[in-house]
Structures are given as structure tokens and as C-alpha cells.
Design an enzyme around this catalytic site. Structure first.
Site, PDB file in Angstrom:
ATOM      1  N   ALA A  10      76.816 133.033  32.123  1.00 53.55           N
ATOM      2  CA  ALA A  10      77.803 134.041  32.523  1.00 53.55           C
ATOM      3  C   ALA A  10      77.165 135.358  32.977  1.00 53.55           C
ATOM      4  O   ALA A  10      77.811 136.167  33.623  1.00 53.55           O
ATOM      5  CB  ALA A  10      78.774 134.307  31.385  1.00 53.55           C
ATOM      6  N   ARG A  15      68.356 142.166  37.118  1.00 52.99           N
ATOM      7  CA  ARG A  15      66.973 142.384  37.569  1.00 52.99           C
ATOM      8  C   ARG A  15      66.552 141.505  38.742  1.00 52.99           C
ATOM      9  O   ARG A  15      65.491 141.696  39.316  1.00 52.99           O
ATOM     10  CB  ARG A  15      66.013 142.204  36.387  1.00 52.99           C
ATOM     11  CG  ARG A  15      65.969 143.440  35.498  1.00 52.99           C
ATOM     12  CD  ARG A  15      64.844 143.367  34.527  1.00 52.99           C
ATOM     13  NE  ARG A  15      65.147 142.498  33.405  1.00 52.99           N
ATOM     14  CZ  ARG A  15      64.240 141.859  32.678  1.00 52.99           C
ATOM     15  NH1 ARG A  15      62.960 141.994  32.974  1.00 52.99           N
ATOM     16  NH2 ARG A  15      64.598 141.102  31.675  1.00 52.99           N
ATOM     17  N   GLY A  80      77.965 139.011  24.672  1.00 52.42           N
ATOM     18  CA  GLY A  80      76.819 138.521  23.905  1.00 52.42           C
ATOM     19  C   GLY A  80      76.781 137.001  23.845  1.00 52.42           C
ATOM     20  O   GLY A  80      77.773 136.328  24.135  1.00 52.42           O
ATOM     21  N   TYR A 103      70.302 127.785  27.738  1.00 50.74           N
ATOM     22  CA  TYR A 103      70.543 128.931  28.604  1.00 50.74           C
ATOM     23  C   TYR A 103      70.359 128.516  30.062  1.00 50.74           C
ATOM     24  O   TYR A 103      69.386 127.861  30.403  1.00 50.74           O
ATOM     25  CB  TYR A 103      69.543 130.062  28.309  1.00 50.74           C
ATOM     26  CG  TYR A 103      69.754 130.764  26.990  1.00 50.74           C
ATOM     27  CD1 TYR A 103      70.879 130.521  26.216  1.00 50.74           C
ATOM     28  CD2 TYR A 103      68.828 131.695  26.531  1.00 50.74           C
ATOM     29  CE1 TYR A 103      71.068 131.177  25.011  1.00 50.74           C
ATOM     30  CE2 TYR A 103      69.005 132.356  25.330  1.00 50.74           C
ATOM     31  CZ  TYR A 103      70.133 132.087  24.572  1.00 50.74           C
ATOM     32  OH  TYR A 103      70.316 132.735  23.395  1.00 50.74           O
ATOM     33  N   TYR A 348      62.812 113.318  69.814  1.00 50.29           N
ATOM     34  CA  TYR A 348      63.908 113.609  68.888  1.00 50.29           C
ATOM     35  C   TYR A 348      64.830 112.405  68.834  1.00 50.29           C
ATOM     36  O   TYR A 348      65.398 111.989  69.853  1.00 50.29           O
ATOM     37  CB  TYR A 348      64.711 114.839  69.344  1.00 50.29           C
ATOM     38  CG  TYR A 348      65.968 114.981  68.531  1.00 50.29           C
ATOM     39  CD1 TYR A 348      65.902 115.209  67.155  1.00 50.29           C
ATOM     40  CD2 TYR A 348      67.237 114.831  69.107  1.00 50.29           C
ATOM     41  CE1 TYR A 348      67.050 115.291  66.384  1.00 50.29           C
ATOM     42  CE2 TYR A 348      68.389 114.916  68.329  1.00 50.29           C
ATOM     43  CZ  TYR A 348      68.288 115.139  66.976  1.00 50.29           C
ATOM     44  OH  TYR A 348      69.424 115.214  66.207  1.00 50.29           O
TER      45      TYR A 348
HETATM   46  C1  UD1 Z   1      68.201 135.778  23.939  1.00 51.31           C
HETATM   47  C2  UD1 Z   1      68.133 135.704  22.408  1.00 51.31           C
HETATM   48  C3  UD1 Z   1      66.713 135.977  21.943  1.00 51.31           C
HETATM   49  C4  UD1 Z   1      65.773 134.995  22.592  1.00 51.31           C
HETATM   50  C5  UD1 Z   1      65.903 135.029  24.116  1.00 51.31           C
HETATM   51  C6  UD1 Z   1      65.127 133.903  24.742  1.00 51.31           C
HETATM   52  C7  UD1 Z   1      70.309 136.399  21.561  1.00 51.31           C
HETATM   53  C8  UD1 Z   1      71.108 137.513  20.972  1.00 51.31           C
HETATM   54  N1  UD1 Z   1      69.044 136.666  21.852  1.00 51.31           N
HETATM   55  O1  UD1 Z   1      67.946 137.118  24.301  1.00 51.31           O
HETATM   56  O2  UD1 Z   1      66.612 135.850  20.531  1.00 51.31           O
HETATM   57  O3  UD1 Z   1      64.431 135.268  22.216  1.00 51.31           O
HETATM   58  O4  UD1 Z   1      67.282 134.875  24.506  1.00 51.31           O
HETATM   59  O5  UD1 Z   1      65.152 133.999  26.143  1.00 51.31           O
HETATM   60  O6  UD1 Z   1      70.831 135.329  21.735  1.00 51.31           O
HETATM   61  N2  UD1 Z   1      74.894 135.058  28.394  1.00 51.31           N
HETATM   62  C9  UD1 Z   1      76.225 134.762  28.601  1.00 51.31           C
HETATM   63  N3  UD1 Z   1      77.169 135.600  28.120  1.00 51.31           N
HETATM   64  C10 UD1 Z   1      76.865 136.717  27.420  1.00 51.31           C
HETATM   65  C11 UD1 Z   1      75.501 137.018  27.202  1.00 51.31           C
HETATM   66  C12 UD1 Z   1      74.534 136.161  27.702  1.00 51.31           C
HETATM   67  O7  UD1 Z   1      76.549 133.750  29.223  1.00 51.31           O
HETATM   68  O8  UD1 Z   1      77.800 137.406  27.012  1.00 51.31           O
HETATM   69  C13 UD1 Z   1      73.874 134.146  28.935  1.00 51.31           C
HETATM   70  C14 UD1 Z   1      73.002 134.803  29.985  1.00 51.31           C
HETATM   71  O9  UD1 Z   1      73.553 134.621  31.277  1.00 51.31           O
HETATM   72  C15 UD1 Z   1      71.691 134.053  29.818  1.00 51.31           C
HETATM   73  C16 UD1 Z   1      71.670 133.675  28.335  1.00 51.31           C
HETATM   74  O10 UD1 Z   1      73.008 133.777  27.889  1.00 51.31           O
HETATM   75  O11 UD1 Z   1      71.663 132.862  30.591  1.00 51.31           O
HETATM   76  C17 UD1 Z   1      70.760 134.579  27.512  1.00 51.31           C
HETATM   77  O12 UD1 Z   1      71.251 135.904  27.556  1.00 51.31           O
HETATM   78  P1  UD1 Z   1      70.276 137.137  27.637  1.00 51.31           P
HETATM   79  O13 UD1 Z   1      71.094 138.364  27.685  1.00 51.31           O
HETATM   80  O14 UD1 Z   1      69.282 136.935  28.709  1.00 51.31           O
HETATM   81  O15 UD1 Z   1      69.561 137.060  26.194  1.00 51.31           O
HETATM   82  P2  UD1 Z   1      68.193 137.709  25.784  1.00 51.31           P
HETATM   83  O16 UD1 Z   1      68.365 139.172  25.630  1.00 51.31           O
HETATM   84  O17 UD1 Z   1      67.142 137.247  26.701  1.00 51.31           O
END
Ligand code: UD1
Ligand code: CA
Length: 450
Positions: A10, A15, A80, A103, A348
Site C-alpha cells: 500500500a 524515495r 502502519g 512485503y 522482416y
Molecule cells: C519494516 C519493519 C522492520 C523491518 C523492515 C524490513 C515494521 C513496523 N517494521 O520497516 O522491523 O526491519 O520492514 O524491511 O513492520 N505498508 C503498507 N501499509 C502501511 C505501511 C506499510 O502496505 O500502512 C507496506 C509498504 O508498502 C511496504 C511494507 O509494508 O511494502 C513495509 O513498510 P515500510 O514502511 O517500508 O516498513 P519499514 O519501515 O521498512
């Protein structure tokens, strides 16, 4: 036990500096999302739920294009990772098995690693995939007590001492569906980021007396993509692996670093690939073929013994039978080329069927497009197409027919006939010499003028 996948996709991916949602950026011709779905698909999940939010329609469409049984759920606000997983509750309400959370921006998790997590699940309630990071950076840290995972602390919330821990959270987590959702109900957003952390479920599980273990994998599997730089280095990692795998499976690569593979490329043993070849998506090459330098292949099939290139282009729908020769500056699109056909130079061939043993002379073109529609060309067996023949489609050439060089074929050619369609040649006696002399004397007189 049955397995379901929840794939978090989501986030915006700020970045990446892109209009395209992060999970749709590609590695080896496949989106990050599809790579994540592929990692999970070997487990033959009973259900796959993709959590989409930012550009949800496009992300959902990509998920469905890969697997039309996918359930796409919208997370309106990205509050989150824990909140994201909770969105799948309804889609899994009647599902009574294990759930694996992946993820969408983490493309390289191996299916063997997920198998190891499923085995570990038999002796624990929750399994987390961890890795020893050389540079743990901003990853969440795993707080262990012996072999039991006590809790996960996010980098932002960690103490200096906790930040020295090198065992990190990959994000992949496994638990029974009801256990996972029960734990998530207890998660709050009481942290520095004000987010519902999926990782908080671990501390809650420990407090409830549930057993949580860690399965470790190599750091290369857990790389997450957040920027174009990371995308490029992930692509490079993928290519290094793909080259190694190809060679381990019996393919000869003369200059491995210059050959590009897609996520779905298949090449059979004893095939030789010369330097500077690109395999775009959808290519299969059988055994004992030769792909010569500077060729570009996409959406095509090459059968055993065929030789392609140098400088050949096979486009989607090119279906080549055994021992076909496709030479330099030849383009084939949406065409079946039967066994032992030779198309060696500058041609061709599109929207066509070419029968076995046919020889197509240099510079032959299938004129398949009239500006509005595409039309097909059918060429029989053992046909000889003279150089620079224009085949104006739709048109059919019977078995063992011929065309004279330079012919523009606009009518069907019956079996065994020869088509000649060009202006008849006339030789004008001595004309060349006379005209050259006249040109020279004209030039001399202009130079003499002041
Ligand atoms: C997360 C983990 C962290 C881990 C890291 C590994 C948590 C709180 N933290 O951090 O411990 O070391 O991944 O890469 O889980 N996403 C959603 N909806 C949201 C938030 C995120 O779909 O509301 C999705 C993002 O699109 C992404 C994935 O979840 O694909 C991870 O989210 P991201 O914000 O990148 O987590 P990190 O801060 O990297
Ligand atoms: Ca991340």
C-alpha cells in the site's frame, strides 16, 4: 496445513521519486510485487491477499494479471504494517490455516526459506524471518532470549544498546490466521512514528505465553527496495544469480556479465550464448541452440539446434522449430518458422507462417500492415524467396514455389510456380560511357568560367 499469503503493497515509496507505485518498478522484467508473489506461489497458497493503497487500481490490476484469483484489499490510510495486515481479516475470515506476511517491496525471499518457516511453525506459534545484517541500519532489531524471540524493536524506538544488535527483522512473519489477528487487535500506535507496527505482535505474543522463533536467512534474500539505487543494485544481484544458475544448468555463456535475463527466462542445456544478448520476458530456448552476439529476444520460443543472430531480433510470438537459422538484422514477429528454415540476412517476417526447408533471401519483407489492419503471409514448404521480395499480405505462396529477386508479390503463388513481378530490364548499348563523358565535359566547362 493450508497457507494464505498477505502481501503488503500500500505504501507510496516516496524515495523512488516516481509516479509509478514502488511495487510496480521492475527487476528483470517483473514488478517487485510479482517477484514477491512468485516467492510465495511455490507454497501453493489457498488464498493470496494483496493490500493496496497508493495507486490501488494499478497495483490491484498488476496483482490480478499475475494471478486472477488474488484478493485485492484497499488500505485507505497507511497507518502502519500492523494496520495493513488487519485489512486482510475479512478476506480470511473463514480461513483456518497459516498466514505468511510478505512485503511487496522485498523481491528475493526464496521459497525454500518460507518452507523452513513452515517447518518451524510446527513447534512454535509465531515464526519471524530474521537475518544477520552487516550494516543493520534502520531495520527493526530482534531481541532474543536463547532461541526464543522476545520482541522486536523498531530502529526509531530502540535504545543505543539495542541498536548494536545485528540480528534484524526481514518483515516476513508466519502465524495461524486467528492467532495473528488476535495479536493485532492488541497493537496500539503508541510509538514515535504513531504507526500500528506489525512487529509489536511479537512482544504481545511473548506476554501471552506464546512461543515465537526466528528462522534465519541470508541478508541477500531480505533486501528491500526504497530507491532507484537500490533497484539498480537488486537488478545487478538478480542478473549475477541468473547467470550462475544458467551456467549451473549447462548453458555456456561466453561473457556472462553481458547477458541479461528476465525473471522467467528458460534456456536448455548445451545452448551457447555469445556476448551481449538480452532475454526480455517470455523467452524459452531449448537445448543445443546458439544465440549469437547482440541479439534481442522477447516472448518467443527457440527449438533445439537453431542458430539466432548475430544482431537478430525475435519479438513476441516468434515460434521457431528445430534447426532454424536466423541471421543478422533479421526481425521475426508473431510468426511460426518451421524446421530447417533459413532467413539469413536483413529481413522482416511478421504475422506469418513459413513452412519447413524454406529459404528466405536477403532483404525480404512481409508487408503486413496497411496502415489500419495487420494481415498474414503463408509460405509453404521448400519455397525459395528471392532477395528483396516484398510479400504484400494477405498472401499465400504454395509449396516449392519461388519468387524472383525484387518481386512485389500481391497475388497468391500456386504450388511449384515462380512469381516474377518487376520491370523488365533493358540494356542501352554504350550509353553509360557516353553519358559519363558528357557529364565530365560539362563539369570542366563550368570550372573554367570566372
Ligand atoms: C519494516 C519493519 C522492520 C523491518 C523492515 C524490513 C515494521 C513496523 N517494521 O520497516 O522491523 O526491519 O520492514 O524491511 O513492520 N505498508 C503498507 N501499509 C502501511 C505501511 C506499510 O502496505 O500502512 C507496506 C509498504 O508498502 C511496504 C511494507 O509494508 O511494502 C513495509 O513498510 P515500510 O514502511 O517500508 O516498513 P519499514 O519501515 O521498512
Ligand atoms: Ca521498507
Amino acid at each position: 496445513m493450508a497457507v494464505a499469503l498477505i502481501i503488503l503493497a500500500a505504501g507510496k515509496g516516496t524515495r523512488m521519486m516516481s509516479d509509478l507505485p514502488k511495487v510496480l518498478h521492475e527487476i528483470a522484467g517483473g514488478s517487485l510485487l510479482v517477484h514477491a508473489m512468485m516467492s510465495g506461489s511455490n507454497l501453493e497458497p489457498e488464498r493470496t491477499v494483496v493490500i493496496a493503497g497508493h495507486e490501488a487500481t494499478t497495483v490491484g490490476a498488476a496483482a490480478l494479471a499475475y494471478d486472477n484469483g488474488t484478493i485485492v484489499v484497499i488500505q485507505e490510510k497507511q497507518l502502519g504494517t500492523g494496520h495493513a495486515v488487519l485489512q486482510a481479516r475479512e478476506a480470511l475470515a473463514d480461513f483456518d490455516g497459516d498466514v505468511i506476511v510478505l512485503y511487496g517491496d522485498t523481491p528475493f525471499i526464496k521459497s525454500g526459506t518460507l518452507d523452513a518457516m513452515l517447518s518451524a511453525r510446527t513447534e512454535s506459534d509465531v515464526v519471524v524471518l530474521g537475518f544477520e545484517a552487516v550494516d543493520p541500519g534502520r531495520y527493526g532489531r530482534l531481541i532474543m532470549e536463547g532461541e526464543t524471540l522476545q520482541r522486536i524493536v523498531e530502529f526509531k524506538d530502540a535504545t543505543d544498546k539495542e541498536r548494536t544488535i545485528q540480528l534484524c527483522n526481514s518483515g516476513v512473519i508466519l502465524a495461524k490466521a486467528d492467532v495473528l489477528f488476535d495479536l493485532l487487535d492488541a497493537v496500539s500506535d503508541d510509538n514515535l512514528a504513531c504507526e500500528y507496527y506489525l512487529t509489536d505482535t511479537i512482544g504481545i505474543a511473548s506476554a501471552r505465553g506464546l512461543i515465537t522463533t526466528v528462522v534465519r536467512c541470508d541478508e541477500t534474500e531480505t533486501v528491500g527496495i526504497n530507491s532507484r539505487m537500490e533497484l539498480a543494485s537488486a537488478e545487478a544481484m538478480f542478473q549475477v544469480n541468473a547467470r550462475k544458475n544458467a551456467m549451473a544448468n549447462g548453458v555456456s555463456l561466453h561473457a556472462p556479465d553481458t547477458v541479461y535475463f528476465s525473471h522467467d527466462t528458460y534456456i536448455g542445456p548445451d545452448t551457447v550464448v555469445e556476448p551481449n544478448v538480452v532475454f526480455a520476458v517470455g523467452v524459452t530456448v531449448e537445448n543445443n541452440a546458439t544465440i549469437r552476439s547482440f541479439s534481442h529476444l522477447e516472448g518467443c520460443h527457440v527449438s533445439r539446434g537453431s542458430v539466432i543472430g548475430p544482431y537478430a531480433r525475435l519479438r513476441p510470438g516468434a515460434e521457431l522449430a528445430e534447426n532454424v537459422k536466423i541471421g543478422n538484422f533479421v526481425e521475426i514477429k508473431n510468426a511460426v518458422i518451421e524446421a530447417d528454415v533459413k532467413i539469413n540476412h536483413l529481413s522482416y517476417i511478421g504475422d506469418a507462417h513459413v513452412g519447413e526447408r524454406t529459404n528466405i533471401g536477403a532483404g525480404t519483407i512481409t508487408c503486413n500492415y496497411d496502415g489500419v489492419s495487420k494481415h498474414s503471409t503463408t509460405i509453404g514448404k521448400g519455397v525459395f524467396i528471392g532477395s528483396n521480395t516484398m510479400l504484400v499480405a494477405p498472401v499465400k505462396l504454395g509449396d516449392e514455389s519461388m519468387t524472383a529477386s525484387g518481386t512485389v508479390v500481391t497475388k497468391n503463388v500456386p504450388e511449384g510456380d515462380m512469381a516474377v513481378g518487376r520491370a523488365r530490364q533493358e540494356n542501352k548499348s554504350g550509353f553509360a560511357r557516353r553519358i559519363m563523358q558528357r557529364f565530365k565535359s560539362c563539369a570542366d566547362s563550368t570550372q573554367k568560367e570566372p
